[in-house]
Scaffold this active site. Structure first.
Site, mmCIF file in Angstrom:
data_model
loop_
_atom_site.group_PDB
_atom_site.id
_atom_site.type_symbol
_atom_site.label_atom_id
_atom_site.label_comp_id
_atom_site.label_asym_id
_atom_site.label_seq_id
_atom_site.Cartn_x
_atom_site.Cartn_y
_atom_site.Cartn_z
ATOM 1 N N GLU A 173 -10.784 3.475 -25.703
ATOM 2 C CA GLU A 173 -11.677 2.347 -25.408
ATOM 3 C C GLU A 173 -12.463 2.728 -24.165
ATOM 4 O OE1 GLU A 173 -10.311 -1.725 -25.397
ATOM 5 O OE2 GLU A 173 -8.777 -1.277 -26.907
ATOM 6 N N GLU A 208 -2.631 -1.435 -25.408
ATOM 7 C CA GLU A 208 -2.596 -1.946 -24.019
ATOM 8 C C GLU A 208 -1.306 -2.700 -23.713
ATOM 9 O OE1 GLU A 208 -6.262 -4.027 -23.028
ATOM 10 O OE2 GLU A 208 -7.357 -2.140 -23.000
HETATM 11 O O1 AHR Z 1 -12.480 -4.121 -26.538
HETATM 12 C C1 AHR Z 1 -12.148 -5.409 -26.136
HETATM 13 C C2 AHR Z 1 -10.701 -5.527 -25.652
HETATM 14 O O2 AHR Z 1 -10.570 -4.760 -24.498
HETATM 15 C C3 AHR Z 1 -9.636 -4.968 -26.575
HETATM 16 O O3 AHR Z 1 -9.214 -5.889 -27.511
HETATM 17 C C4 AHR Z 1 -8.525 -4.643 -25.630
HETATM 18 O O4 AHR Z 1 -7.746 -3.573 -26.075
HETATM 19 C C5 AHR Z 1 -9.221 -4.370 -24.315
HETATM 20 O O5 AHR Z 1 -8.676 -5.117 -23.279
#
Ligand code: AHR
Length: 505
Positions: free
Chosen positions: A293, A174
């Site tokens: 994610e 990210e």
């Molecule tokens: O999954 C929780 C968080 O969400 C992770 O650390 C990050 O990559 C995202 O913002």
């Protein structure tokens, strides 16, 4: 009132083979995911490494194929060397991302053994927040070099003679997010990712490298970030990542149930952008999506990520969302969308796996249990085999505040010629109406129903808890019947259903 939906399956409407990596998950050093989660040496069910056997059994049942590790935001401040060698000499560090203390009692060697115990593939992220190319190359050498170099010999001395042969590597995490340690502009990140990827491929040209895409489709840089990053890194990478979290806001369950519309928009935008870059560069390579994610996350209810307190704790209780039946129906629908896009989405990671926004929860010293979201994931991972078929769906729509008109039914199917089986996955997003779905599966030669599994409850807010860990479970859908290749099944309001079918006479 009962409504009807028509779903037609055509055996030639193949999207792509089901990529097993679609059923990946994510373990971050965050809260109680690792410590007091999958790792708890004092637990009565712990193995020699300190890993909970009951958690390993649930992860296997969940059908997780790959596990992204060790972050997440955590990776952007992580020094991987802290987590190797004798445990008693490993340093305690501050984790700035989650304002926690990191004991480093679990590192790459322990985690690789945990992956082996769960039968999953390790997918590794390198730190491009506070570190760079040299440290990424060192980690790659430690993990993958067979023997005869300083770091491969160090790995062997630490107990792992055989290399881990990690294939998928994430180039940071990210990096578009202002909350990220070492956050970069698209130009800066694209250049760093290109240099890091090119160096890693000098070590092993067959690595599969994931460049960071956007942290969400609502990011102000969404779309432009992907374009700029890919303009710089296209030739060196194989995947671009997507991250998306959904939640019910302001009691608007109707919009929440239609969250997969955003996921589809996200995938379409990213693949279109990647293909435009491909054309401009006259490249013969296609970049796939690693949706590494995705989940339901009640982010609005959590402390702001930048709102830190004065305390520094080991394994604090963070992001321990408790999931409802409605959340699980949305998760089942997101899986339907991921399956429907497997021509481009060939890897995905449910974020996360244990305790932290997770399908598996644990009590320290106590039980481990399945959250509601466990069930659609486990069933889809088990039944989705062979190739994905894109169905034609005719059904009513309903109005949502966020997405406008949304179809009440969403569905996808898979066909496995080899085992002579097929599966259909369906959701009913209606808040009030049951829907009778007629599924024309004649082109598949369906002969019988092998299994049905349904997630539904009179109370869409029902959850599982340590006191009542099996309050919500899968049940068969007894309404399902098949005749002459026509399958009929009634989908209750706010429900997810899977039907496994047998082909042939
Ligand atoms: O999954 C929780 C968080 O969400 C992770 O650390 C990050 O990559 C995202 O913002």
């Amino acid at each position: 009132m009962v409504s009807h939906a028509q779903v037609t399956l055509d055996r030639s409407a193949v999207v792509a083979p089901v990529p097993r990596r679609l059923f990946g998950s994510f373990v971050e050093h965050l809260g109680r995911c690792v410590y007091d989660g999958l790792y708890e040496p004092s637990h009565p069910d712990a193995d020699a490494d300190g890993f909970r056997r009951d958690v390993i059994a649930l992860v296997k049942e969940l059908g997780v194929t790959t596990v992204r590790y060790p972050g997440g935001n955590f990776v952007s401040g992580y020094r991987w060397e802290d987590g190797i060698g004798p445990r008693e000499t490993r340093p305690v560090r501050r984790d700035l991302a989650w304002h926690s203390l990191e004991s480093n009692q679990v590192g790459i060697d322990e985690f690789a053994r945990w992956c082996a115990a769960t039968g999953s593939e390790l997918m590794m992220a390198v730190n491009l927040g506070t570190r760079g190319i040299a440290e990424a190359l060192d980690l790659l050498e430690y993990a993958n070099q067979p023997a005869g170099t300083a770091l491969s010999d160090l790995r062997a001395a630490n107990g792992a003679v055989e290399p881990y042969d990690i294939r998928m590597w994430c180039l940071g995490n990210e990096m578009d997010g202002p909350w990220q340690l070492g956050h970069l502009t698209a130009e800066e990140y694209g250049a760093l990712a290109a240099r890091t990827a090119s160096a890693m491929k000098m070590a092993d040209k067959d690595l599969e490298l994931v460049v960071c895409g956007s942290s969400g489709s609502a990011m102000p840089t969404f779309g432009e970030w992907e374009r700029v990053v890919l303009e710089r890194a296209y030739d060196h990478v194989d995947y671009i990542s997507c991250h998306a979290y959904y939640q019910e806001r302001g009691g608007d369950l109707g919009s929440f149930l239609a969250s997969s519309i955003d996921m589809q928009f996200f995938i379409d935008t990213v693949t279109t952008t990647a293909d435009q870059v491909k054309r401009r560069r006259r490249s013969s390579k296609t970049i796939d999506v690693s949706f590494d994610e995705w989940n339901i996350w009640y982010l609005d209810e959590h402390q702001s990520l930048t709102d830190v307190s004065d305390t520094w704790e080991f394994a604090p209780h963070l992001l321990e969302d408790v999931y409802s039946v409605a959340d699980a129906v949305v998760l089942g629908n997101l899986l339907i969308t991921l399956l429907g896009n497997t021509d481009r989405v060939t890897s995905a990671s449910l974020a996360q796996l244990v305790n932290v926004i997770a399908p598996v929860r644990t009590e320290p010293g106590g039980i481990a249990w399945r959250q509601t979201t466990f069930f659609p994931f486990a069933t889809t991972s088990r039944l989705a085999r062979g190739v994905v078929l894109r169905p034609t769906i005719t059904c009513a729509t309903y109005e949502t505040a966020v997405y406008g008109d949304a179809a009440v039914v969403d569905a996808v199917a898979t066909l496995d010629e080899e085992s002579g089986s097929a599966a259909v996955f369906l959701v009913n997003r209606s808040l009030t109406e049951p829907i009778v779905a007629t599924i024309d599966a004649r082109s598949l030669g369906v002969s019988a129903i092998r299994e049905t599994a349904m997630l539904h409850d009179a109370d869409p807010n029902a959850t599982n808890s340590p006191a009542d860990p099996a309050r919500v479970a899968l049940r068969p859908n007894p309404s399902a019947s098949v005749e002459d290749g026509l399958l009929t099944v009634t989908l209750p309001p706010v429900s997810w259903t899977a039907v496994a079918l047998t082909l042939g006479d």
